[in-house]
Motif scaffolding. Structure first.
Motif, PDB file in Angstrom:
ATOM      1  N   ARG A  83       0.821  -1.203   0.000  1.00 56.70           N
ATOM      2  CA  ARG A  83       0.000   0.000   0.000  1.00 56.70           C
ATOM      3  C   ARG A  83       0.860   1.260   0.000  1.00 56.70           C
ATOM      4  N   ALA A  84       0.497   2.172  -0.882  1.00 58.36           N
ATOM      5  CA  ALA A  84       1.185   3.459  -0.936  1.00 58.36           C
ATOM      6  C   ALA A  84       0.721   4.327   0.225  1.00 58.36           C
ATOM      7  N   PRO A  85       1.640   4.929   0.960  1.00 58.30           N
ATOM      8  CA  PRO A  85       1.239   5.825   2.051  1.00 58.30           C
ATOM      9  C   PRO A  85       0.413   7.000   1.516  1.00 58.30           C
ATOM     10  N   GLU A  86      -0.577   7.392   2.260  1.00 52.33           N
ATOM     11  CA  GLU A  86      -1.481   8.484   1.863  1.00 52.33           C
ATOM     12  C   GLU A  86      -0.730   9.787   1.595  1.00 52.33           C
ATOM     13  N   ARG A  87       0.355  10.033   2.320  1.00 47.62           N
ATOM     14  CA  ARG A  87       1.095  11.287   2.167  1.00 47.62           C
ATOM     15  C   ARG A  87       1.608  11.482   0.740  1.00 47.62           C
ATOM     16  N   LEU A  88       1.787  10.385  -0.020  1.00 46.18           N
ATOM     17  CA  LEU A  88       2.296  10.499  -1.387  1.00 46.18           C
ATOM     18  C   LEU A  88       1.350  11.264  -2.303  1.00 46.18           C
ATOM     19  N   PHE A  89       0.065  11.258  -1.984  1.00 45.03           N
ATOM     20  CA  PHE A  89      -0.899  11.947  -2.838  1.00 45.03           C
ATOM     21  C   PHE A  89      -0.778  13.471  -2.714  1.00 45.03           C
ATOM     22  N   ASP A  90      -0.086  13.928  -1.680  1.00 43.08           N
ATOM     23  CA  ASP A  90       0.196  15.361  -1.517  1.00 43.08           C
ATOM     24  C   ASP A  90       1.601  15.715  -1.995  1.00 43.08           C
ATOM     25  N   GLN A  91       2.351  14.697  -2.440  1.00 47.51           N
ATOM     26  CA  GLN A  91       3.724  14.881  -2.902  1.00 47.51           C
ATOM     27  C   GLN A  91       3.890  14.191  -4.256  1.00 47.51           C
ATOM     28  N   PRO A  92       3.393  14.810  -5.327  1.00 53.65           N
ATOM     29  CA  PRO A  92       3.364  14.162  -6.643  1.00 53.65           C
ATOM     30  C   PRO A  92       4.716  13.651  -7.134  1.00 53.65           C
ATOM     31  N   GLU A  93       5.799  14.390  -6.868  1.00 52.06           N
ATOM     32  CA  GLU A  93       7.116  13.942  -7.336  1.00 52.06           C
ATOM     33  C   GLU A  93       7.515  12.642  -6.658  1.00 52.06           C
ATOM     34  N   GLU A  94       7.226  12.539  -5.373  1.00 50.83           N
ATOM     35  CA  GLU A  94       7.579  11.311  -4.658  1.00 50.83           C
ATOM     36  C   GLU A  94       6.665  10.156  -5.078  1.00 50.83           C
ATOM     37  N   LEU A  95       5.412  10.442  -5.359  1.00 51.15           N
ATOM     38  CA  LEU A  95       4.499   9.414  -5.854  1.00 51.15           C
ATOM     39  C   LEU A  95       5.035   8.827  -7.153  1.00 51.15           C
ATOM     40  N   VAL A  96       5.500   9.686  -8.042  1.00 51.83           N
ATOM     41  CA  VAL A  96       6.066   9.226  -9.314  1.00 51.83           C
ATOM     42  C   VAL A  96       7.354   8.438  -9.065  1.00 51.83           C
ATOM     43  N   SER A  97       8.142   8.850  -8.093  1.00 50.00           N
ATOM     44  CA  SER A  97       9.369   8.127  -7.746  1.00 50.00           C
ATOM     45  C   SER A  97       9.043   6.702  -7.285  1.00 50.00           C
ATOM     46  N   TRP A  98       8.039   6.577  -6.444  1.00 46.40           N
ATOM     47  CA  TRP A  98       7.616   5.247  -6.000  1.00 46.40           C
ATOM     48  C   TRP A  98       7.107   4.433  -7.191  1.00 46.40           C
ATOM     49  N   ALA A  99       6.390   5.082  -8.083  1.00 51.11           N
ATOM     50  CA  ALA A  99       5.869   4.388  -9.271  1.00 51.11           C
ATOM     51  C   ALA A  99       7.022   3.891 -10.143  1.00 51.11           C
ATOM     52  N   HIS A 100       8.087   4.681 -10.268  1.00 50.80           N
ATOM     53  CA  HIS A 100       9.270   4.237 -11.023  1.00 50.80           C
ATOM     54  C   HIS A 100       9.872   2.988 -10.386  1.00 50.80           C
TER      55      HIS A 100
END
Length: 140
Positions: A83-100
């Protein structure tokens, strides 16, 4: 339960830097794909990223949540999606980093699944019919 339309649209927008992100309903969940590889899943509007031995350390924060799982014959089967931590939805660059990172795992899983086609050791021999005529053997 599958991703709602609004959550799916939000994810497509947030993950656009990866390339063309597509979603497909499968097994009562939603698979998240990029370049034909499923790198994430969504259930009940909760995002889960693919994890393997190479990116497990990068996803250490997600380890505190239960992985995506399903029930089979009274047994819980954990999938390799955290599960992706909820905080990632407020940090788009980090969300994309996790997706990479998850894409890397998806590539490694796909590479393991591809098996080389065995090479034929010899050409098929001609078959001889009951009438004595030669004809090429049928190829498989």
């Amino acid at each position: 339960m599958v991703a709602s339309d609004s959550f799916a649209d939000f994810l497509r927008e947030q993950l656009a830097p990866l390339g063309r992100v597509a979603m497909r309903r499968m097994f009562g969940k939603t698979g998240v794909f990029c370049d034909g590889l499923m790198f994430a899943m969504v259930t009940d509007d909760t995002l889960y990223f693919r994890v393997d031995d190479h990116n497990r350390e990068a996803f250490r924060e997600a380890e505190s949540f239960s992985p995506l799982s399903y029930e089979k014959n009274g047994e819980t089967i954990d999938l390799s999606f955290w599960r992706a931590p909820e905080r990632l939805f407020d940090q788009p660059e980090e969300l994309v980093s996790w997706a990479h990172e998850a894409m890397g795992a998806a590539h490694r899983v796909a590479a393991k699944r591809k098996r080389p086609v065995p090479k034929r050791k010899s050409e098929p021999r001609e078959a001889i019919s009951k009438s004595g005529k030669r004809r090429p053997a049928a190829r498989r």
